[in-house]
Design a protein around this motif. Structure first.
Motif, PDB file in Angstrom:
ATOM      1  N   LEU A  14      13.533  -4.591   1.959  1.00  0.00           N
ATOM      2  CA  LEU A  14      12.211  -5.098   2.513  1.00  0.00           C
ATOM      3  C   LEU A  14      10.928  -4.298   2.395  1.00  0.00           C
ATOM      4  N   ASN A  15      10.022  -4.691   1.903  1.00  0.00           N
ATOM      5  CA  ASN A  15       8.775  -4.044   1.984  1.00  0.00           C
ATOM      6  C   ASN A  15       7.814  -4.772   3.088  1.00  0.00           C
ATOM      7  N   THR A  38      19.676  -3.706  15.746  1.00  0.00           N
ATOM      8  CA  THR A  38      19.350  -2.374  16.392  1.00  0.00           C
ATOM      9  C   THR A  38      18.022  -1.784  15.297  1.00  0.00           C
ATOM     10  N   PHE A  39      16.991  -1.077  15.697  1.00  0.00           N
ATOM     11  CA  PHE A  39      16.011  -0.672  15.040  1.00  0.00           C
ATOM     12  C   PHE A  39      15.507   0.622  15.455  1.00  0.00           C
ATOM     13  N   GLY A  60       7.358   5.022   5.606  1.00  0.00           N
ATOM     14  CA  GLY A  60       8.692   5.557   5.135  1.00  0.00           C
ATOM     15  C   GLY A  60       9.719   4.597   5.232  1.00  0.00           C
ATOM     16  N   ILE A  61      11.100   5.010   5.188  1.00  0.00           N
ATOM     17  CA  ILE A  61      11.986   4.088   5.360  1.00  0.00           C
ATOM     18  C   ILE A  61      12.946   4.042   6.746  1.00  0.00           C
ATOM     19  N   SER A  62      12.938   2.702   7.213  1.00  0.00           N
ATOM     20  CA  SER A  62      13.559   2.576   8.530  1.00  0.00           C
ATOM     21  C   SER A  62      14.768   1.651   8.269  1.00  0.00           C
ATOM     22  N   ARG A  63      15.771   1.873   9.305  1.00  0.00           N
ATOM     23  CA  ARG A  63      16.962   0.900   9.094  1.00  0.00           C
ATOM     24  C   ARG A  63      16.958  -0.037  10.136  1.00  0.00           C
ATOM     25  N   ALA A  72      33.008 -18.128  18.834  1.00  0.00           N
ATOM     26  CA  ALA A  72      34.041 -17.683  18.649  1.00  0.00           C
ATOM     27  C   ALA A  72      34.444 -16.318  18.528  1.00  0.00           C
ATOM     28  N   LYS A  73      33.160 -15.535  18.754  1.00  0.00           N
ATOM     29  CA  LYS A  73      33.162 -13.876  18.808  1.00  0.00           C
ATOM     30  C   LYS A  73      33.365 -13.392  17.281  1.00  0.00           C
ATOM     31  N   ASN A  74      33.257 -14.407  16.426  1.00  0.00           N
ATOM     32  CA  ASN A  74      33.272 -13.611  15.048  1.00  0.00           C
ATOM     33  C   ASN A  74      31.979 -12.836  14.676  1.00  0.00           C
ATOM     34  N   MET A  75      31.892 -12.020  13.800  1.00  0.00           N
ATOM     35  CA  MET A  75      30.553 -11.369  13.650  1.00  0.00           C
ATOM     36  C   MET A  75      30.457 -10.797  12.578  1.00  0.00           C
ATOM     37  N   ALA A  76      29.050 -11.236  11.972  1.00  0.00           N
ATOM     38  CA  ALA A  76      28.530 -10.593  10.670  1.00  0.00           C
ATOM     39  C   ALA A  76      27.561  -9.673  10.690  1.00  0.00           C
ATOM     40  N   LYS A  77      27.631  -8.539   9.895  1.00  0.00           N
ATOM     41  CA  LYS A  77      26.563  -7.621  10.178  1.00  0.00           C
ATOM     42  C   LYS A  77      25.660  -7.443   8.806  1.00  0.00           C
ATOM     43  N   ARG A  78      24.601  -7.491   8.747  1.00  0.00           N
ATOM     44  CA  ARG A  78      23.784  -7.032   7.655  1.00  0.00           C
ATOM     45  C   ARG A  78      22.788  -5.769   7.961  1.00  0.00           C
ATOM     46  N   ARG A  79      22.767  -4.762   7.125  1.00  0.00           N
ATOM     47  CA  ARG A  79      22.036  -3.504   7.046  1.00  0.00           C
ATOM     48  C   ARG A  79      20.884  -3.880   6.120  1.00  0.00           C
ATOM     49  N   VAL A  80      19.581  -3.385   6.703  1.00  0.00           N
ATOM     50  CA  VAL A  80      18.355  -3.599   5.691  1.00  0.00           C
ATOM     51  C   VAL A  80      17.529  -2.246   5.895  1.00  0.00           C
ATOM     52  N   LYS A  81      17.200  -1.862   4.609  1.00  0.00           N
ATOM     53  CA  LYS A  81      16.160  -0.732   4.792  1.00  0.00           C
ATOM     54  C   LYS A  81      14.833  -1.454   4.688  1.00  0.00           C
ATOM     55  N   ILE A  82      13.842  -1.133   5.558  1.00  0.00           N
ATOM     56  CA  ILE A  82      12.531  -1.617   5.683  1.00  0.00           C
ATOM     57  C   ILE A  82      11.684  -0.347   5.115  1.00  0.00           C
TER      58      ILE A  82
END
Length: 85
Positions: A14-15, A38-39, A60-63, A72-82
């Motif tokens: 993302l910009n 988390t940032f 610059g780039i932050s993550r 049900a405690k299932n987890m999805a994770k996405r990493r993004v470069k900003i």
């Protein structure tokens, strides 16, 4: 049928500028217990599906890492470069 949450509209890059809001949608939204992101080393647990880029974010780039937990405690994770210009 226990299904893991899935991110449907959070791009991998993302910009953005400080003060901008990043939002996301997860397919399992009605069953989501909470989100955690988390940032720049700071972890936040929230019920909101959004994040505001802090005012002091350097150029610059932050993550940004977003985790969605369903009841049900299932987890999805996405990493993004900003990219901040």
């Amino acid at each position: 049928d226990r299904q893991k949450p899935k991110f449907v509209d959070l791009p991998r890059t993302l910009n953005k500028n400080p003060g901008d809001t990043v939002t996301w949608t997860v397919t399992d939204n009605d069953q989501i217990g909470y989100y955690q992101y988390t940032f720049r080393g700071k972890k936040v647990k929230t019920n909101d599906n959004s994040f505001v880029l802090p005012a002091g974010t350097p150029k610059g780039i932050s993550r940004l890492t977003v985790r969605a937990y369903d009841r049900a405690k299932n987890m999805a994770k996405r990493r993004v470069k900003i990219k901040v210009e």
